[in-house]
Design a protein around this motif. Structure first.
Motif, PDB file in Angstrom:
ATOM      1  N   ILE A  36      -2.472  32.638  15.690  1.00 24.20           N
ATOM      2  CA  ILE A  36      -3.706  33.502  15.556  1.00 24.20           C
ATOM      3  C   ILE A  36      -3.425  34.782  16.509  1.00 24.20           C
ATOM      4  O   ILE A  36      -3.631  36.023  16.132  1.00 24.20           O
ATOM      5  CB  ILE A  36      -4.874  32.826  16.167  1.00 24.20           C
ATOM      6  CG1 ILE A  36      -5.252  31.760  15.202  1.00 24.20           C
ATOM      7  CG2 ILE A  36      -6.177  33.699  16.076  1.00 24.20           C
ATOM      8  CD1 ILE A  36      -6.185  30.730  15.686  1.00 24.20           C
ATOM      9  N   THR A  81     -11.641  38.141  18.399  1.00 24.86           N
ATOM     10  CA  THR A  81     -12.985  38.193  17.344  1.00 24.86           C
ATOM     11  C   THR A  81     -12.440  37.006  16.426  1.00 24.86           C
ATOM     12  O   THR A  81     -13.531  36.463  15.553  1.00 24.86           O
ATOM     13  CB  THR A  81     -13.025  39.452  16.740  1.00 24.86           C
ATOM     14  OG1 THR A  81     -11.449  39.798  16.190  1.00 24.86           O
ATOM     15  CG2 THR A  81     -13.403  40.517  17.793  1.00 24.86           C
ATOM     16  N   SER A  82     -11.477  36.576  16.033  1.00 25.72           N
ATOM     17  CA  SER A  82     -11.197  35.685  15.107  1.00 25.72           C
ATOM     18  C   SER A  82     -11.068  34.308  15.440  1.00 25.72           C
ATOM     19  O   SER A  82     -11.184  33.094  14.670  1.00 25.72           O
ATOM     20  CB  SER A  82      -9.933  36.060  14.427  1.00 25.72           C
ATOM     21  OG  SER A  82      -8.516  35.928  15.325  1.00 25.72           O
ATOM     22  N   HIS A  86     -11.917  30.818  13.061  1.00 28.57           N
ATOM     23  CA  HIS A  86     -10.693  30.378  12.457  1.00 28.57           C
ATOM     24  C   HIS A  86     -10.803  28.769  11.965  1.00 28.57           C
ATOM     25  O   HIS A  86     -11.165  28.146  12.611  1.00 28.57           O
ATOM     26  CB  HIS A  86      -9.502  30.578  13.314  1.00 28.57           C
ATOM     27  CG  HIS A  86      -8.465  30.173  13.102  1.00 28.57           C
ATOM     28  ND1 HIS A  86      -7.610  31.095  12.032  1.00 28.57           N
ATOM     29  CD2 HIS A  86      -7.341  29.064  13.025  1.00 28.57           C
ATOM     30  CE1 HIS A  86      -6.501  30.616  11.621  1.00 28.57           C
ATOM     31  NE2 HIS A  86      -6.415  29.396  12.215  1.00 28.57           N
TER      32      HIS A  86
END
Length: 125
Positions: A36, A81-82, A86
């Motif tokens: 990620i 942000t992810s 996730h």
């Protein structure tokens, strides 16, 4: 006089290969986080603490990642942000919570971003 090493029998080296090493839960989680965060992220620290409730048991993982340089900082902003949304795939584990707990930015002398996150893994057993 030179010694010919091929003249000696070495039984220990013939046909001995180590079995593949199995990755532990923490190593699998770290691989997922690195996927990620991107290739420019550096894992500065990782701590694991047991966690349990009445119905579940698992571990809380605290990670600190460093993103050095403008391209890395851009990756770090995407990571921030992810991460909470996730969908992790860690065999035998369920990610119950993934949160960003701290973000530090520096601009000088070079762009630098340090991110601390906590991930709660619950055992699916």
């Amino acid at each position: 006089m030179l010694l010919d090493l091929n003249a000696f029998e070495t039984k220990s080296s013939v046909g001995t290969t180590l079995p593949p090493r199995r990755l532990g839960t923490a190593e699998r989680l770290l691989r997922s986080v690195r996927d990620i965060a991107g290739p420019l992220a550096e894992v500065v620290s990782h701590a694991e603490a047991p966690w349990a409730s009445i119905t579940f048991s698992g571990a809380r993982h605290t990670l600190v990642l460093r993103f050095a340089g403008s391209d890395a900082v851009s990756d770090g902003e995407g990571f921030v942000t992810s991460l909470p949304e996730h969908e992790f795939r860690v065999r035998g584990q369920l990610v119950a919570d993934a949160t960003i707990t701290r973000v530090d930015h520096e601009l000088l002398p070079a762009p630098l971003m340090e991110v601390e996150c906590e991930i709660l893994l619950l055992s699916e057993d």
